[in-house]
Design a protein around this motif. Sequence first.
Motif, mmCIF file in Angstrom:
data_model
loop_
_atom_site.group_PDB
_atom_site.id
_atom_site.type_symbol
_atom_site.label_atom_id
_atom_site.label_comp_id
_atom_site.label_asym_id
_atom_site.label_seq_id
_atom_site.Cartn_x
_atom_site.Cartn_y
_atom_site.Cartn_z
ATOM 1 N N THR A 1 0.828 -1.209 0.000
ATOM 2 C CA THR A 1 0.000 0.000 0.000
ATOM 3 C C THR A 1 0.856 1.251 0.000
ATOM 4 O O THR A 1 1.774 1.375 0.822
ATOM 5 C CB THR A 1 -0.927 0.039 1.225
ATOM 6 O OG1 THR A 1 -1.774 -1.109 1.226
ATOM 7 C CG2 THR A 1 -1.788 1.299 1.225
ATOM 8 N N GLN A 2 0.548 2.173 -0.904
ATOM 9 C CA GLN A 2 1.116 3.513 -0.842
ATOM 10 C C GLN A 2 0.317 4.264 0.208
ATOM 11 O O GLN A 2 -0.810 4.689 -0.028
ATOM 12 C CB GLN A 2 1.022 4.200 -2.201
ATOM 13 C CG GLN A 2 1.572 5.619 -2.212
ATOM 14 C CD GLN A 2 1.615 6.214 -3.600
ATOM 15 O OE1 GLN A 2 2.387 5.780 -4.455
ATOM 16 N NE2 GLN A 2 0.770 7.203 -3.849
ATOM 17 N N LEU A 3 0.906 4.412 1.400
ATOM 18 C CA LEU A 3 0.208 4.995 2.535
ATOM 19 C C LEU A 3 0.109 6.505 2.455
ATOM 20 O O LEU A 3 -0.851 7.106 2.939
ATOM 21 C CB LEU A 3 0.918 4.608 3.831
ATOM 22 C CG LEU A 3 1.037 3.112 4.117
ATOM 23 C CD1 LEU A 3 2.001 2.866 5.272
ATOM 24 C CD2 LEU A 3 -0.335 2.531 4.432
ATOM 25 N N SER A 4 1.121 7.126 1.871
ATOM 26 C CA SER A 4 1.210 8.585 1.752
ATOM 27 C C SER A 4 2.264 8.872 0.695
ATOM 28 O O SER A 4 2.932 7.944 0.213
ATOM 29 C CB SER A 4 1.610 9.202 3.097
ATOM 30 O OG SER A 4 2.963 8.927 3.399
ATOM 31 N N PRO A 5 2.449 10.134 0.317
ATOM 32 C CA PRO A 5 3.507 10.422 -0.660
ATOM 33 C C PRO A 5 4.887 9.942 -0.228
ATOM 34 O O PRO A 5 5.720 9.621 -1.076
ATOM 35 C CB PRO A 5 3.460 11.944 -0.783
ATOM 36 C CG PRO A 5 2.043 12.284 -0.509
ATOM 37 C CD PRO A 5 1.628 11.331 0.584
ATOM 38 N N SER B 1 4.721 -3.091 2.382
ATOM 39 C CA SER B 1 4.234 -4.284 1.701
ATOM 40 C C SER B 1 4.299 -5.462 2.652
ATOM 41 O O SER B 1 5.042 -5.449 3.647
ATOM 42 C CB SER B 1 5.059 -4.574 0.437
ATOM 43 O OG SER B 1 6.435 -4.706 0.749
ATOM 44 N N ALA B 2 3.521 -6.470 2.358
ATOM 45 C CA ALA B 2 3.391 -7.621 3.244
ATOM 46 C C ALA B 2 3.654 -8.918 2.508
ATOM 47 O O ALA B 2 3.339 -9.055 1.317
ATOM 48 C CB ALA B 2 1.989 -7.655 3.856
ATOM 49 N N VAL B 3 4.216 -9.860 3.234
ATOM 50 C CA VAL B 3 4.320 -11.243 2.785
ATOM 51 C C VAL B 3 3.773 -12.100 3.921
ATOM 52 O O VAL B 3 4.392 -12.212 4.987
ATOM 53 C CB VAL B 3 5.772 -11.645 2.461
ATOM 54 C CG1 VAL B 3 5.829 -13.118 2.051
ATOM 55 C CG2 VAL B 3 6.340 -10.774 1.352
ATOM 56 N N ASN B 4 2.605 -12.666 3.705
ATOM 57 C CA ASN B 4 1.959 -13.521 4.701
ATOM 58 C C ASN B 4 2.048 -14.968 4.234
ATOM 59 O O ASN B 4 1.575 -15.304 3.140
ATOM 60 C CB ASN B 4 0.498 -13.126 4.896
ATOM 61 C CG ASN B 4 0.346 -11.687 5.363
ATOM 62 O OD1 ASN B 4 1.242 -11.135 5.998
ATOM 63 N ND2 ASN B 4 -0.786 -11.080 5.061
ATOM 64 N N ILE B 5 2.672 -15.797 5.045
ATOM 65 C CA ILE B 5 2.877 -17.203 4.693
ATOM 66 C C ILE B 5 1.880 -18.068 5.457
ATOM 67 O O ILE B 5 1.759 -17.963 6.693
ATOM 68 C CB ILE B 5 4.313 -17.655 5.038
ATOM 69 C CG1 ILE B 5 5.350 -16.740 4.355
ATOM 70 C CG2 ILE B 5 4.525 -19.115 4.659
ATOM 71 C CD1 ILE B 5 5.302 -16.754 2.855
ATOM 72 N N ARG C 1 6.864 -7.724 6.874
ATOM 73 C CA ARG C 1 6.568 -6.445 6.244
ATOM 74 C C ARG C 1 7.867 -5.812 5.746
ATOM 75 O O ARG C 1 8.928 -5.997 6.342
ATOM 76 C CB ARG C 1 5.901 -5.483 7.234
ATOM 77 C CG ARG C 1 4.602 -5.979 7.841
ATOM 78 C CD ARG C 1 3.454 -5.923 6.853
ATOM 79 N NE ARG C 1 2.191 -6.312 7.483
ATOM 80 C CZ ARG C 1 1.730 -7.558 7.528
ATOM 81 N NH1 ARG C 1 2.440 -8.543 6.985
ATOM 82 N NH2 ARG C 1 0.575 -7.831 8.104
ATOM 83 N N VAL C 2 7.747 -5.038 4.687
ATOM 84 C CA VAL C 2 8.854 -4.221 4.186
ATOM 85 C C VAL C 2 8.337 -2.790 4.066
ATOM 86 O O VAL C 2 7.320 -2.547 3.412
ATOM 87 C CB VAL C 2 9.366 -4.697 2.810
ATOM 88 C CG1 VAL C 2 10.610 -3.897 2.415
ATOM 89 C CG2 VAL C 2 9.679 -6.184 2.832
ATOM 90 N N MET D 1 12.836 -3.745 7.438
ATOM 91 C CA MET D 1 12.333 -5.116 7.360
ATOM 92 C C MET D 1 11.746 -5.457 8.727
ATOM 93 O O MET D 1 12.371 -5.198 9.765
ATOM 94 C CB MET D 1 13.466 -6.093 7.026
ATOM 95 C CG MET D 1 14.184 -5.801 5.725
ATOM 96 S SD MET D 1 13.163 -6.102 4.266
ATOM 97 C CE MET D 1 12.989 -7.885 4.345
ATOM 98 N N ALA D 2 10.546 -6.024 8.742
ATOM 99 C CA ALA D 2 9.893 -6.357 10.008
ATOM 100 C C ALA D 2 9.201 -7.714 9.895
ATOM 101 O O ALA D 2 8.749 -8.104 8.818
ATOM 102 C CB ALA D 2 8.877 -5.279 10.384
ATOM 103 N N ARG D 3 9.132 -8.428 11.028
ATOM 104 C CA ARG D 3 8.454 -9.732 11.039
ATOM 105 C C ARG D 3 7.975 -10.050 12.444
ATOM 106 O O ARG D 3 8.483 -9.496 13.432
ATOM 107 C CB ARG D 3 9.403 -10.824 10.531
ATOM 108 C CG ARG D 3 10.597 -11.073 11.421
ATOM 109 C CD ARG D 3 11.623 -11.986 10.772
ATOM 110 N NE ARG D 3 12.753 -12.243 11.664
ATOM 111 C CZ ARG D 3 13.982 -12.526 11.253
ATOM 112 N NH1 ARG D 3 14.262 -12.587 9.963
ATOM 113 N NH2 ARG D 3 14.947 -12.769 12.133
ATOM 114 N N ASP D 4 6.993 -10.940 12.526
ATOM 115 C CA ASP D 4 6.435 -11.314 13.823
ATOM 116 C C ASP D 4 6.945 -12.670 14.287
ATOM 117 O O ASP D 4 6.349 -13.296 15.166
ATOM 118 C CB ASP D 4 4.903 -11.325 13.754
ATOM 119 C CG ASP D 4 4.351 -12.466 12.906
ATOM 120 O OD1 ASP D 4 5.126 -13.090 12.137
ATOM 121 O OD2 ASP D 4 3.138 -12.744 13.005
#
Length: 364
Positions: free
Chosen positions: A242-246, A251-255, A271-272, A290-293
Amino acid sequence: MDDASALSPDPIRPGIGTSGTARNWPLNSWWVAAHGSEVSEKPIMRWIMELPIALYRTESQEAVALHNRCPHRWAPLHMGEVAGDRLICPYHGMEFEPSGQCMKVPTQDNTPSAIRIRAFPVEERYGFIWIWMGEASLADPDLIPADLAYLEDPAWYNVWGYKAVNANFMQIKENVLDLTHFSFLHKNSLGVTDWNRPPKVESANGRVTYSQFFENSPLAAIYAAAANKTPGKIVNRETWGTQLSPGAHHSAVNIYDPDPEPNGLSECFARVVHLTTPVSVGKTHYYWVMARDHGGPYDVEQTRAFIGKVFAEDVTMLEATQDMARRAADQDEALEFSVSADRAGVTGRRLVAAMTDAEKMQQE
């Protein structure tokens, strides 16, 4: 022997974006000026939207952004020092409050109230210093995308990095809104080769989102390690961005694993985040996260090295297209064709252009 391919004409344009050589960013929006760890009591400078900004922290650790030019003899204020909450000019010692007001001229008893510099609204959130370059009265902190709250969630792990890019910020945004380039530009580094059809695209409330579901898809190595799964294992993958703002995109990668290992994860999320701030039409600050749970804390240096290599592939391509456009004599007459996979990128471009054009009309 010299390389004949390296000989090129001098640039005939200072920079070029998706809307040409003019400014294509709105001022009334939140942009990332720095990562919070970069800003301390020692001032630093950032060029943002063709303006020099001095960033520092007060005694209470509040971030401050001032125009980086002393109004006396134009010395760069970031070369000075901070005393208490004041930024002191390195040239003649004038002292400026976080509001931009000059409070002391060392060579005289009185300090004219007219001596002041511009102070920019700033907010520290999600690990970053956000700056508002437009009308200060419009700087609503609630406009910083709340979608990024997972960056402050202790249940998530993240690592950030930075790249200086010699290309327009919208080129980066359009690049991350179209992942069909993965199968070509990143086929060796990422090994994700199934982005071979256009995703679903939706646009609402000033945002654009692409989404795609990959059923029974081999798990790429980049996603497998943290999930403690074998590369190539057949899983289901949901990907969206998603383009959240300018200035912000994520982006997400759900496995989703229909056949998890004993005590293994049946699902995990990553998430990136892409944070792009214009320096000029042809230069951009590019912060990424880079983020992950799952998977525990990142190996920071290893991750930065790997992601830096992958994003360098994007940057090399974007800088090459920018350089080509700056030098080619026929660029102003060049045609740009879009295909079905470009829908999200083109929509994102139009949304930002509409904000920018509306601002320019109000200023006329």
